[in-house]
Design an enzyme around this catalytic site. Structure first.
Site, mmCIF file in Angstrom:
data_model
loop_
_atom_site.group_PDB
_atom_site.id
_atom_site.type_symbol
_atom_site.label_atom_id
_atom_site.label_comp_id
_atom_site.label_asym_id
_atom_site.label_seq_id
_atom_site.Cartn_x
_atom_site.Cartn_y
_atom_site.Cartn_z
ATOM 1 N N GLY A 43 15.044 34.803 -1.892
ATOM 2 C CA GLY A 43 14.694 35.389 -0.598
ATOM 3 C C GLY A 43 13.663 36.478 -0.846
ATOM 4 C CG LEU A 44 11.702 38.638 2.256
ATOM 5 C CD1 LEU A 44 11.799 39.427 3.537
ATOM 6 C CD2 LEU A 44 10.234 38.432 1.870
ATOM 7 N N GLY A 46 14.630 38.430 -4.212
ATOM 8 C CA GLY A 46 14.483 37.638 -5.435
ATOM 9 C C GLY A 46 13.073 37.085 -5.600
ATOM 10 C CB SER A 285 14.414 40.787 17.404
ATOM 11 O OG SER A 285 13.905 41.997 16.913
ATOM 12 N NE ARG A 338 19.891 46.630 14.002
ATOM 13 C CZ ARG A 338 19.258 45.841 13.172
ATOM 14 N NH1 ARG A 338 19.890 45.321 12.134
ATOM 15 N NH2 ARG A 338 17.995 45.556 13.357
ATOM 16 C CD GLU A 454 22.436 41.044 3.904
ATOM 17 O OE1 GLU A 454 21.377 40.455 4.231
ATOM 18 O OE2 GLU A 454 23.481 40.970 4.567
ATOM 19 C CG LEU A 470 12.953 42.308 6.630
ATOM 20 C CD1 LEU A 470 11.895 41.913 7.660
ATOM 21 C CD2 LEU A 470 13.454 41.057 5.912
HETATM 22 C C1 LIG Z 1 18.730 36.597 12.260
HETATM 23 C C2 LIG Z 1 18.393 37.750 11.364
HETATM 24 C C3 LIG Z 1 17.341 38.595 11.661
HETATM 25 C C4 LIG Z 1 17.034 39.671 10.840
HETATM 26 N N1 LIG Z 1 15.981 40.479 11.161
HETATM 27 C C5 LIG Z 1 15.662 41.501 10.344
HETATM 28 C C6 LIG Z 1 14.548 42.329 10.631
HETATM 29 O O1 LIG Z 1 13.843 42.144 11.616
HETATM 30 N N2 LIG Z 1 14.267 43.338 9.780
HETATM 31 C C7 LIG Z 1 15.009 43.585 8.666
HETATM 32 O O2 LIG Z 1 14.683 44.507 7.926
HETATM 33 N N3 LIG Z 1 16.056 42.803 8.368
HETATM 34 C C8 LIG Z 1 16.403 41.765 9.172
HETATM 35 N N4 LIG Z 1 17.473 40.986 8.861
HETATM 36 C C9 LIG Z 1 18.168 41.183 7.574
HETATM 37 C C10 LIG Z 1 17.351 40.569 6.465
HETATM 38 O O3 LIG Z 1 16.773 39.371 6.903
HETATM 39 C C11 LIG Z 1 18.184 40.251 5.236
HETATM 40 O O4 LIG Z 1 18.991 41.341 4.908
HETATM 41 C C12 LIG Z 1 17.270 39.967 4.055
HETATM 42 O O5 LIG Z 1 16.346 38.974 4.408
HETATM 43 C C13 LIG Z 1 18.071 39.544 2.850
HETATM 44 O O6 LIG Z 1 17.165 39.196 1.845
HETATM 45 P P1 LIG Z 1 17.651 38.872 0.393
HETATM 46 O O7 LIG Z 1 16.454 38.502 -0.386
HETATM 47 O O8 LIG Z 1 18.513 39.965 -0.111
HETATM 48 O O9 LIG Z 1 18.611 37.601 0.557
HETATM 49 P P2 LIG Z 1 18.370 36.115 1.253
HETATM 50 O O10 LIG Z 1 17.087 36.017 1.980
HETATM 51 O O11 LIG Z 1 19.637 35.869 1.965
HETATM 52 O O12 LIG Z 1 18.253 35.209 0.011
HETATM 53 C C14 LIG Z 1 19.377 34.824 -0.759
HETATM 54 C C15 LIG Z 1 18.906 33.876 -1.834
HETATM 55 O O13 LIG Z 1 19.962 33.691 -2.748
HETATM 56 C C16 LIG Z 1 20.137 32.307 -2.996
HETATM 57 N N5 LIG Z 1 21.533 32.142 -3.380
HETATM 58 C C17 LIG Z 1 22.640 32.644 -2.800
HETATM 59 N N6 LIG Z 1 23.730 32.318 -3.511
HETATM 60 C C18 LIG Z 1 23.296 31.588 -4.560
HETATM 61 C C19 LIG Z 1 23.936 30.971 -5.658
HETATM 62 N N7 LIG Z 1 25.244 31.061 -5.859
HETATM 63 N N8 LIG Z 1 23.179 30.266 -6.512
HETATM 64 C C20 LIG Z 1 21.832 30.169 -6.350
HETATM 65 N N9 LIG Z 1 21.177 30.758 -5.361
HETATM 66 C C21 LIG Z 1 21.906 31.457 -4.479
HETATM 67 C C22 LIG Z 1 19.706 31.628 -1.738
HETATM 68 O O14 LIG Z 1 19.372 30.304 -2.026
HETATM 69 C C23 LIG Z 1 18.515 32.489 -1.350
HETATM 70 O O15 LIG Z 1 17.395 32.082 -2.062
HETATM 71 C C24 LIG Z 1 17.798 39.898 9.691
HETATM 72 C C25 LIG Z 1 18.869 39.074 9.382
HETATM 73 C C26 LIG Z 1 19.174 38.023 10.227
HETATM 74 C C27 LIG Z 1 20.379 37.201 9.916
#
Ligand SMILES: Cc1cc2nc3c(=O)[nH]c(=O)nc-3n(C[C@H](O)[C@H](O)[C@H](O)COP(=O)(O)OP(=O)(O)OC[C@H]3O[C@@H](n4cnc5c(N)ncnc54)[C@H](O)[C@@H]3O)c2cc1C
Length: 667
Positions: A43-44, A46, A285, A338, A454, A470
């Site tokens: 995700g963002l 990683g 949003s 929130r 996250e 983000l």
């Molecule tokens: C609908 C929605 C809207 C949002 N809007 C906003 C916003 O406007 N602004 C803001 O700041 N935040 C927003 N958020 C929060 C934000 O999007 C997330 O907190 C953030 O994108 C999480 O990013 P991340 O890279 O930590 O994890 P994620 O993007 O969740 O990525 C997780 C990664 O881990 C991988 N993964 C998980 N478990 C395993 C495993 N066991 N083995 C291999 N791979 C695995 C997945 O495949 C994925 O690649 C929003 C969230 C939601 C749900």
């Protein structure tokens, strides 16, 4: 107690990060070529970490369970990303962003981390613009900003309602460049099932190829987990359906402490639950709160008439509406944080003023914004004596330009036109502030195991302000981890490749295989979803927006019993040696069934209300959260000892040297 070393550098707050970067060890570029790093999650957090580490010269292996990194849940983020650029000239600064974030988090986050986040926020925007992220721009060409809850400045950068998607495309293209150069090996449709420790250090993972079912060993000098949040422990949430806790939980079982599991963000503006057959909730949003006004009828009989379909919201006169956020919190109005907005909506609905059939919805109304923008547009375009129809038409166009895709999404789901009638919204589980405990370097309590985005317990304390996730994910991935991990890896330049034929890998692979066999051996009656839904109901009813000791104790007992029943009676069709999505879900739900219990235990231990953690026993006469700084100004970090009931609590005391702790007030 007291074994947690946050490794926060000494010195003045604003100089800590710079000083730390000057002090820590670096790895010579030639040596980076000899070092392997596993990044689980694209995700963002990683994706940005993997791209940057590979650009620096390390050999990176990435893992995600989707068919492409660009499908990570980050793609769903709509509203925007914060940064203290002060383009608006409204007085923003790194300090103000730091202050708002600490206050918004109800004084339960680490000062030094949050300050660093605020400092790095401005760099993120520059990096993303350079990658071609199409942020919205205003007339003069500068990037545009809007406001999010809990702040009095405009610092949220956005790309319509698709900010996450655009940012992820930026990170993904940076990753792709490295895949092309051979610096990243990308393992998609692969799930991390366990972590391998050698001499106490994270040295690899066991992964399952989700297409072939093959169990694989992957070694590295360090492992980064960026696997997102665990909101799906509630079954219904705004998270992607695949979001899970498996990687973090497997690391927890291997020694990584799990911090603040009970800190959950409930988002106030989601489309209300429509029935029993839903698997997911849709977010509207928070940016909509810039222009939408939130209200319920002032009189109960009006609310009842609306619920029964005898009265339409647009028929209700202004004086018969209760704009309860503006009434209760005049300073911040609809833009309160929130947790505050969510609780206020629940309070009105519990009191009988809800407006949908089940009484669990409030209105988010754009009528006055349409009118205001329409009048402004008429003036700007020199249209004299515009009539109401013309003003409404012009106003709707402005709203469409700002939030068009969100309005379209709402109409598709609810089958009502939100330009004509107010949206119905209700709070839903959205984000988890808890996660693996990390020190200032983002290292967990396992040496060599790092955690970003996250998935870590994060910089947000008891409540995350909007548009901060983000920012944190990208700060961790682009600007923090690539430095701090080097300090650790500098000791590994002579280690050589980590073999995968060691007893540690044998044992970890066997544990994974045994678990899969045990899951497949179940000859019970119930589907995985049956258990997940039951868990979700316990979580929402007893560990949700409001908690009390009695319900939390019940939740602990019920989840423990449910877990036992799951292992005895779950039925997984198909086989383990190929694609089996039911098996994938089963592994994830099995971990949720452990995490859920720890969650309730954590909430029960914390005898105070703060941010998204609201204990009914601890509230002011006005129904606001009552914090207890004397006894609970700490991060709870749980050590795994077998059953969640045996987990041991360690406390990281939080020291506020730069900010005075105050009761949060948005009035
Ligand atoms: C609908 C929605 C809207 C949002 N809007 C906003 C916003 O406007 N602004 C803001 O700041 N935040 C927003 N958020 C929060 C934000 O999007 C997330 O907190 C953030 O994108 C999480 O990013 P991340 O890279 O930590 O994890 P994620 O993007 O969740 O990525 C997780 C990664 O881990 C991988 N993964 C998980 N478990 C395993 C495993 N066991 N083995 C291999 N791979 C695995 C997945 O495949 C994925 O690649 C929003 C969230 C939601 C749900």
């Amino acid at each position: 107690m007291g074994i947690l070393d946050s490794k926060v550098p000494k010195g003045p707050l604003a100089a800590k990060w710079t000083q730390h970067k000057n002090d820590i060890n670096l790895v010579n570029p030639a040596n980076k070529r000899n070092i392997d790093i596993i990044v689980v999650g694209t995700g963002l957090a990683g994706g940005s970490a993997a791209a940057t580490l590979a650009e620096l010269g390390y050999n990176v292996k990435t893992f995600c369970y989707q068919d492409s990194p660009r499908r990570a849940h980050s793609i769903a983020a709509q509203g925007g990303i914060n940064a203290a650029k002060n383009y608006q000239g409204d007085g923003d600064s790194a300090y103000r962003l730091f202050y708002d974030t600490i206050k918004g988090g109800d004084y339960r986050s680490r000062e030094a981390n949050v300050y660093r986040l605020a400092e790095e926020s401005a760099n993120i925007i520059d990096q993303c613009v350079a990658q071609g992220v199409p942020f919205a721009r205003e007339y003069g060409g500068l990037l545009d900003n809007r406001s999010f809850g809990g702040v009095l400045v405009s610092r949220t950068f956005y790309a319509k309602g698709q900010t996450g998607q655009q940012l992820l495309l930026g990170a993904y293209s940076a990753m792709n460049r490295q895949i092309n150069r051979g610096k990243i090996q990308s393992f998609n449709r692969h799930e991390m099932m366990d972590m391998v420790l050698v001499d106490g250090k994270a040295r690899g993972i066991i992964a399952r190829d989700l297409v072939t079912g093959k169990i694989e060993r992957h070694s590295a000098h360090a492992v980064v987990l960026a696997t997102g949040g665990y909101g799906n422990v509630f079954f219904l949430s705004t998270n992607a359906m695949g979001s899970n806790v498996m990687a973090a939980w497997r690391a927890h079982r291997r020694g990584a402490f799990f911090a603040n599991p009970c800190f959950t963000q409930i988002h106030p503006t989601c489309i209300p639950v429509s029935g029993d057959h839903q698997s997911k909730l849709t977010l509207m949003s928070e940016s909509l709160r810039n222009d939408g006004r939130i209200w319920v009828p002032k009189r109960k009989d009006d609310a009842i008439a609306i619920r029964e379909g005898k009265l339409k919201p647009i028929q209700l006169k202004e004086e018969d509406r209760d704009y309860y956020l503006e009434r209760r919190y005049p300073a911040f109005g609809n833009l309160v944080p929130r947790d505050v907005a969510s609780r206020a909506a629940k309070e009105r609905c519990d009191a009988g003023f809800g407006v949908n059939k089940t009484g669990e919805a409030v209105y988010l109304d754009f009528a006055s914004a349409i009118q205001r923008y329409g009048e402004e547009e008429a003036l700007t375009h020199g249209i004299k004596n515009a009539d109401d129809k013309e003003i409404t038409r012009l106003g709707k166009k402005v709203i469409e330009a700002k939030y068009g895709n969100l309005f379209q999404m709402y109409e598709k789901i609810v089958d009502e036109n939100p330009y004509e009638t107010p949206m119905m919204i209700y709070p839903a589980v959205h984000y988890t502030m808890g996660g693996l405990w990390v020190d200032y370097n983002l290292q967990t309590t396992i040496e060599g195991c790092y955690c970003a985005g996250e998935a870590n317990f994060s910089d947000h304390g008891a409540n995350r302000l909007g548009a901060s996730a983000l920012m944190q994910g990208l700060a961790d991935g682009y600007f923090v981890l690539p430095y701090t991990i080097g300090d650790y890896l500098s000791k590994d330049i002579r280690t050589g490749a980590i073999p995968t034929d060691s007893p540690e890998f044998d044992a970890a692979e066997k544990a994974v295989q045994d678990r899969l066999d045990k899951l497949m051996a179940g000859s019970g009656q119930h589907s995985v979803d049956f258990y997940h839904k039951k868990l979700g109901k316990i979580m929402w009813d007893k560990c949700g927006m409001a908690r009390n000791a009695e319900h939390l104790q019940e939740a602990i007992d019920e989840i423990s019993a449910l877990r036992a029943d799951f292992w005895a009676n779950v039925k997984i069709p198909g086989k383990a040696d190929g694609m089996n999505q039911e098996l994938e879900k089963a592994g994830r739900v099995a971990d949720f069934l452990e995490l859920g219990e720890l969650f309730a235990k954590d909430a029960l231990t914390r005898n105070e209300s703060c941010g998204g953690h609201f204990r009914e026993e601890y509230q002011t006469a006005e129904g606001e959260a009552l914090r207890d700084d004397e006894n609970f100004k700490f991060v709870s970090a749980w050590e795994y000892k077998g059953e969640p009931k045996d987990a041991v609590l360690h406390k990281e005391e939080l020291n506020y040297e730069n900010i005075e702790l105050k009761t949060r007030s948005y009035k």
